[in-house]
Structures are given as C-alpha cells and as structure tokens.
Scaffold this motif. Sequence first.
Motif, short mmCIF file in Angstrom:
data_model
loop_
_atom_site.label_atom_id
_atom_site.label_comp_id
_atom_site.label_asym_id
_atom_site.label_seq_id
_atom_site.Cartn_x
_atom_site.Cartn_y
_atom_site.Cartn_z
N ARG A 90 0.84 -1.21 0.00
CA ARG A 90 0.00 0.00 0.00
C ARG A 90 0.87 1.25 0.00
O ARG A 90 0.59 2.20 -0.70
N LEU A 91 1.94 1.25 0.81
CA LEU A 91 2.84 2.39 0.85
C LEU A 91 3.49 2.61 -0.51
O LEU A 91 3.57 3.75 -0.99
N LYS A 92 3.92 1.56 -1.15
CA LYS A 92 4.53 1.66 -2.48
C LYS A 92 3.55 2.25 -3.47
O LYS A 92 3.89 3.15 -4.24
N GLY A 93 2.31 1.77 -3.44
CA GLY A 93 1.27 2.30 -4.32
C GLY A 93 1.03 3.78 -4.08
O GLY A 93 0.87 4.57 -5.02
N PHE A 94 1.00 4.19 -2.83
CA PHE A 94 0.79 5.60 -2.47
C PHE A 94 1.95 6.45 -2.98
O PHE A 94 1.73 7.52 -3.56
N VAL A 95 3.18 5.99 -2.77
CA VAL A 95 4.36 6.77 -3.18
C VAL A 95 4.42 6.88 -4.71
O VAL A 95 4.80 7.92 -5.24
#
Length: 115
Positions: A108-113
């Motif tokens: 999720r963090l990767k997708g957000f970044v």
Amino acid sequence: MPKTRSSAAMAELEGSASVFAALGDTTRLRLVRRLCDDAPTSITELSTGFPITRQGVTKHLRVMERAGLVRSAQQGRETVWQLEQKRIAEARRHLEAISARWDTSLGRLKGFVER
C-alpha cells in the motif's frame, strides 16, 4: 460474548509470547537447532561444545520446557530432550501472518508513493 476472529488470533498470539521470549536467547536458539532432527537427545550430547556447564544447559532447557518448546523424558538413567514441533509450527504461523501484514502494508505504501 463470542470472540471475534481477530481477538481469537490475538489471544493465541499472547499465548505464544512465552515461546518468542524463550527463543530470544542465543544459547536457547542453539539448543533448538541441535534438537531439530527430532530425535531424543541427552543432556550430555546437548552440552557438548557449549561454553556453559550441563547444569546451565539444563536451566535453559527448563525455560524452553515451560514455554512448551521442548519436553523431557527418562531413558534409563538419563534424561533426554525433544523439540515440540507443534509449538514451533505455531510460532512459524504467527511470523508468517505478521510477514503477510507487513507485505500488504508495504505494498500500500509503495502504491501511495508511486501515485
């Protein structure tokens, strides 16, 4: 009130805290490694090569026994020790569940970044 799935999982994890505490010692981890072949092993065999006495090794084994990681039995005049595979499997399941949650969070963090 019935337990929810997450509260039941949390209760099981809390019950396994003693396993992780027992595994948090280098000597006990080395003993687990020696016991992994699943054959009953004498204290004499387990103590070989350790920089502590047999009594010291026995104290570590008793900590692991209270956590449910090992069991002892008498074979003649000698006490032999064996790993409790079920408790190791429970610890592995907890670590895999934690790892999966981390993977999901990192995804999720990767997708957000990347957005």
